[in-house]
Write a protein that holds these residues in place. Structure first.
Motif, PDB file in Angstrom:
ATOM      1  N   PHE A 331       0.823  -1.208   0.000  1.00 41.05           N
ATOM      2  CA  PHE A 331       0.000   0.000   0.000  1.00 41.05           C
ATOM      3  C   PHE A 331       0.861   1.264   0.000  1.00 41.05           C
ATOM      4  O   PHE A 331       0.463   2.287  -0.561  1.00 41.05           O
ATOM      5  CB  PHE A 331      -0.934  -0.011   1.205  1.00 41.05           C
ATOM      6  CG  PHE A 331      -1.977  -1.104   1.165  1.00 41.05           C
ATOM      7  CD1 PHE A 331      -2.173  -1.856   0.015  1.00 41.05           C
ATOM      8  CD2 PHE A 331      -2.760  -1.381   2.279  1.00 41.05           C
ATOM      9  CE1 PHE A 331      -3.122  -2.867  -0.028  1.00 41.05           C
ATOM     10  CE2 PHE A 331      -3.719  -2.375   2.239  1.00 41.05           C
ATOM     11  CZ  PHE A 331      -3.897  -3.131   1.085  1.00 41.05           C
ATOM     12  N   CYS A 332       2.020   1.205   0.643  1.00 42.50           N
ATOM     13  CA  CYS A 332       2.957   2.339   0.580  1.00 42.50           C
ATOM     14  C   CYS A 332       3.400   2.582  -0.857  1.00 42.50           C
ATOM     15  O   CYS A 332       3.502   3.732  -1.316  1.00 42.50           O
ATOM     16  CB  CYS A 332       4.177   2.073   1.463  1.00 42.50           C
ATOM     17  SG  CYS A 332       3.921   2.406   3.219  1.00 42.50           S
ATOM     18  N   TYR A 335       0.540   4.147  -2.735  1.00 37.94           N
ATOM     19  CA  TYR A 335       0.332   5.525  -2.288  1.00 37.94           C
ATOM     20  C   TYR A 335       1.333   6.478  -2.936  1.00 37.94           C
ATOM     21  O   TYR A 335       0.989   7.610  -3.294  1.00 37.94           O
ATOM     22  CB  TYR A 335       0.465   5.582  -0.764  1.00 37.94           C
ATOM     23  CG  TYR A 335       0.121   6.922  -0.168  1.00 37.94           C
ATOM     24  CD1 TYR A 335      -1.198   7.231   0.169  1.00 37.94           C
ATOM     25  CD2 TYR A 335       1.109   7.877   0.064  1.00 37.94           C
ATOM     26  CE1 TYR A 335      -1.515   8.472   0.713  1.00 37.94           C
ATOM     27  CE2 TYR A 335       0.791   9.112   0.611  1.00 37.94           C
ATOM     28  CZ  TYR A 335      -0.524   9.403   0.935  1.00 37.94           C
ATOM     29  OH  TYR A 335      -0.843  10.622   1.474  1.00 37.94           O
ATOM     30  N   LYS A 336       2.568   6.010  -3.103  1.00 34.32           N
ATOM     31  CA  LYS A 336       3.617   6.878  -3.646  1.00 34.32           C
ATOM     32  C   LYS A 336       3.661   6.873  -5.172  1.00 34.32           C
ATOM     33  O   LYS A 336       3.993   7.865  -5.795  1.00 34.32           O
ATOM     34  CB  LYS A 336       4.980   6.439  -3.094  1.00 34.32           C
ATOM     35  CG  LYS A 336       5.128   6.686  -1.596  1.00 34.32           C
ATOM     36  CD  LYS A 336       6.470   6.195  -1.078  1.00 34.32           C
ATOM     37  CE  LYS A 336       6.611   6.425   0.423  1.00 34.32           C
ATOM     38  NZ  LYS A 336       6.618   7.859   0.777  1.00 34.32           N
ATOM     39  N   PRO A 339      -1.101   7.371  -6.506  1.00 33.39           N
ATOM     40  CA  PRO A 339      -1.959   7.806  -5.385  1.00 33.39           C
ATOM     41  C   PRO A 339      -3.439   7.908  -5.734  1.00 33.39           C
ATOM     42  O   PRO A 339      -4.295   7.691  -4.879  1.00 33.39           O
ATOM     43  CB  PRO A 339      -1.377   9.171  -5.009  1.00 33.39           C
ATOM     44  CG  PRO A 339      -0.603   9.624  -6.207  1.00 33.39           C
ATOM     45  CD  PRO A 339      -0.074   8.382  -6.839  1.00 33.39           C
ATOM     46  N   TYR A 342      -5.224   4.728  -5.039  1.00 33.47           N
ATOM     47  CA  TYR A 342      -4.996   4.141  -3.712  1.00 33.47           C
ATOM     48  C   TYR A 342      -6.277   3.544  -3.109  1.00 33.47           C
ATOM     49  O   TYR A 342      -6.298   2.358  -2.727  1.00 33.47           O
ATOM     50  CB  TYR A 342      -4.426   5.201  -2.756  1.00 33.47           C
ATOM     51  CG  TYR A 342      -4.124   4.642  -1.383  1.00 33.47           C
ATOM     52  CD1 TYR A 342      -2.933   3.994  -1.118  1.00 33.47           C
ATOM     53  CD2 TYR A 342      -5.057   4.751  -0.340  1.00 33.47           C
ATOM     54  CE1 TYR A 342      -2.655   3.469   0.139  1.00 33.47           C
ATOM     55  CE2 TYR A 342      -4.796   4.226   0.912  1.00 33.47           C
ATOM     56  CZ  TYR A 342      -3.595   3.593   1.154  1.00 33.47           C
ATOM     57  OH  TYR A 342      -3.334   3.065   2.383  1.00 33.47           O
ATOM     58  N   ASP A 343      -7.331   4.318  -2.997  1.00 34.86           N
ATOM     59  CA  ASP A 343      -8.548   3.833  -2.339  1.00 34.86           C
ATOM     60  C   ASP A 343      -9.124   2.598  -3.023  1.00 34.86           C
ATOM     61  O   ASP A 343      -9.457   1.599  -2.366  1.00 34.86           O
ATOM     62  CB  ASP A 343      -9.602   4.943  -2.300  1.00 34.86           C
ATOM     63  CG  ASP A 343      -9.262   6.029  -1.293  1.00 34.86           C
ATOM     64  OD1 ASP A 343      -8.520   5.722  -0.338  1.00 34.86           O
ATOM     65  OD2 ASP A 343      -9.721   7.168  -1.460  1.00 34.86           O
ATOM     66  N   THR A 346      -6.517  -0.550  -2.849  1.00 31.35           N
ATOM     67  CA  THR A 346      -6.356  -1.112  -1.501  1.00 31.35           C
ATOM     68  C   THR A 346      -7.614  -1.842  -1.049  1.00 31.35           C
ATOM     69  O   THR A 346      -7.538  -2.926  -0.465  1.00 31.35           O
ATOM     70  CB  THR A 346      -5.992  -0.020  -0.480  1.00 31.35           C
ATOM     71  OG1 THR A 346      -6.978   1.021  -0.515  1.00 31.35           O
ATOM     72  CG2 THR A 346      -4.617   0.540  -0.770  1.00 31.35           C
ATOM     73  N   GLU A 389      -3.520   5.279   5.526  1.00 37.71           N
ATOM     74  CA  GLU A 389      -3.868   6.587   4.969  1.00 37.71           C
ATOM     75  C   GLU A 389      -3.870   7.652   6.075  1.00 37.71           C
ATOM     76  O   GLU A 389      -3.457   8.796   5.857  1.00 37.71           O
ATOM     77  CB  GLU A 389      -5.239   6.509   4.296  1.00 37.71           C
ATOM     78  CG  GLU A 389      -5.503   7.653   3.334  1.00 37.71           C
ATOM     79  CD  GLU A 389      -6.709   7.400   2.452  1.00 37.71           C
ATOM     80  OE1 GLU A 389      -6.863   8.114   1.452  1.00 37.71           O
ATOM     81  OE2 GLU A 389      -7.502   6.488   2.773  1.00 37.71           O
TER      82      GLU A 389
END
Length: 413
Positions: A331-332, A335-336, A339, A342-343, A346, A389
Motif C-alpha cells: 500500500f505504501c 500511495y507513492k 496515489p 490508492y482507495d 487497496t 492513509e
C-alpha cells in the motif's frame, strides 16, 4: 528515497499495531457495545461454525454409545431403569445427574442397590471454586451412599457463561483437571478409559489443556441441528417396556441423562447448550443440545480418533504481523506511485485477501480437522488500508514543517 520508503513501511506498521492494540483495549472494556447491535448477532459465532452447520455431510450413526433419557423420573424410577438396562450387560454406564442429598428411604435404597449392581459405573462430579491460581479446589459429588459404588468424572463444559442468563456456547472441554492433588477426568474421557483404554491413552497423550469437540450429531431434535439422529436414545417408556433389542445395549456405553420431559422436547432448557451444529448459526435463539449429548460427541471424537488441532497463538500473531507488513509495503508503494488509485486498489486487495483467508479456514477445517486462527490477520488486513492513509495524511504531516504550516493556515481561515 529508498530508505525513506522502508522507513514509512516500518513506522506505518507500528502505527497500525498501536491503534489495533488500543482498539482491543476499548473492546475489552465494552465501550462500543451500545453501538454494536449487528455485532451482537455475530458475537457468539466462529467461522468454523459454518463448516459444522452448513457444509459437512452427515456422518454415520454412532453404534457404541446409547443415551437413556431420565426425564422427570424420581430416584426409584431411575433405579428401575438402570436395573433393566444392566440386565443386558453394558460395558460401562455413565450417569449425568447428581444425587446430593437423601430424599426418601425407599427410593434411595433402590437407587443404591441399582448402582451396586452395575459393574462399571461412573457418576458425574462438578469442578467447583477456583483458588488464587485459577485452579479448582473442590469437587461437588453425589451423596456418599451412592458415590461409593462408582468412579467419578466431572461434567463441566467450557461455555464462557458467567451467569445463568448468559448464552452457553459449548465448543471445547477440558479433558482433565487437578483438584487438591488428585486428577479428575472429564466424563467423556473416563467413559473412554473404561471402554477403550488404549484410545483414551492416545487422546490424553496429546497433552492439551483444552480440546475442541469434533461434533458428530444429536439425538432426535426436530431440526434444531443439521445432523439429526446420530445417537440412538431411549425414552423412559422405551426402557420400562424394554422396547429395544439386547444387542443395542450389550457391550456398549450407556449414558443416563436428561433429554427433556420426553425425547424431542424442544421447550426444556435445563442442561442445554448452543453448539456449532445449531441450524441457526447467527443470532441463535434456541439452545440445540443437551449436556449428555455433548458428552457423547466428545466421547465419539476420542473413540474415532478424529481430533481437531488448532494453530497456536504464536503462529496466529506471526501471520497477522507478516500479512500486515506485506500489505503496508504494497500500500505504501501504491500511495507513492499511483496515489489516485490508492482507495480503489487497496479496498480490492483487502477484500480478496480476506475472502482468501476465510475460504482457507473453511477448507482446511472441513477436510483436515485443523483450525487456522486467521481472525487477527483478517482484522489487520481490513484495517491496514485506511489506517495507513491516516498515517500518511495526519501523523506524518504533523512531523513536517509544511504539514504544520497548512494547519496554521487552516486556523487563520
Amino acid at each position: 528515497m529508498f530508505k525513506k520508503f522502508w522507513l514509512d513501511t516500518i513506522l506505518g506498521t507500528i502505527f497500525i499495531l498501536l491503534l489495533m492494540l488500543g482498539f482491543s483495549r476499548l473492546t475489552y472494556f465494552k465501550i462500543f457495545d451500545v453501538l454494536d447491535p449487528i455485532g451482537d448477532a455475530f458475537a457468539d459465532m466462529e467461522t468454523t461454525d459454518i463448516v459444522f452447520s452448513q457444509i459437512r455431510q452427515a456422518p454415520t450413526a454412532e453404534e457404541d454409545i446409547v443415551l437413556v433419557n431420565i426425564g422427570t423420573e424420581n430416584r426409584a424410577g431411575i433405579a428401575y431403569m438402570i436395573s433393566i438396562i444392566n440386565q443386558f450387560n453394558p460395558k460401562v454406564v455413565g450417569v449425568d445427574t447428581f444425587f446430593k442429598n437423601p430424599k426418601d428411604s425407599i427410593g434411595d435404597q433402590l437407587l443404591e442397590e441399582a448402582f451396586a449392581s452395575v459393574e462399571n459405573l461412573i457418576l458425574v462430579s462438578k469442578l467447583e471454586n477456583t483458588d488464587e491460581d485459577d485452579q479448582f479446589d473442590s469437587l461437588g459429588l453425589s451423596h456418599s451412599r451412592f458415590n461409593q459404588h462408582a468412579q467419578t468424572a466431572f461434567a463441566n463444559f467450557i461455555t464462557g457463561a458467567s451467569t445463568q442468563e448468559d448464552l452457553k456456547n459449548c465448543r471445547t472441554f477440558a479433558p482433565r483437571e487437578m483438584v487438591n492433588g488428585k486428577m479428575e477426568y472429564a466424563l467423556s474421557v473416563k467413559l473412554a478409559m473404561e471402554f477403550a483404554p488404549e484410545k483414551a491413552e492416545k487422546f490424553l497423550k496429546r497433552g492439551n489443556d483444552v480440546e475442541i469437540i469434533n461434533y458428530k450429531g444429536n439425538v432426535f431434535d426436530y431440526g434444531a441441528t443439521k445432523f439429526g439422529t446420530t445417537y440412538f436414545a431411549l425414552d423412559v417408556q422405551d426402557v420400562y417396556n424394554q422396547n429395544f433389542v439386547p444387542d443395542l445395549i450389550e457391550g456398549k456405553i450407556v449414558i443416563f441423562c436428561f433429554l427433556g420431559n420426553y425425547l424431542g422436547d424442544r421447550q426444556a432448557l435445563e442442561d442445554k447448550y448452543f453448539t456449532p451444529l445449531n441450524a441457526k448459526y447467527t443470532g441463535k435463539a434456541h439452545a440445540d443440545m443437551f449436556g449428555g449429548v455433548v458428552h457423547a460427541n466428545a466421547l465419539s471424537m476420542i473413540l474415532n480418533e478424529n481430533y481437531i488441532d488448532s494453530m497456536s497463538d504464536n503462529w496466529s500473531y506471526f501471520w497477522a504481523f507478516f500479512l500486515l507488513y506485506l500489505n503496508v509495503t504494497a500500500f505504501c508503494y501504491i500511495y507513492k506511485v499511483v496515489p489516485k488509485w490508492y482507495d480503489g486498489l487497496t479496498k480490492l486487495i483487502q477484500l480478496l485477501e480476506a475472502l482468501a483467508l476465510f475460504s482457507m479456514v473453511v477448507y482446511v477445517f472441513n477436510f483436515y480437522d485443523y483450525k487456522l486462527e486467521f481472525n487477527l490477520a483478517i482484522i489487520a488486513i481490513l484495517l491496514s488500508g485506511d489506517l495507513l492513509e491516516i498515517y500518511f495524511g495526519v501523523i506524518k504531516n504533523l512531523f513536517t514543517k509544511e504539514g504544520r504550516r497548512e494547519l496554521t493556515k487552516l486556523k487563520k481561515l
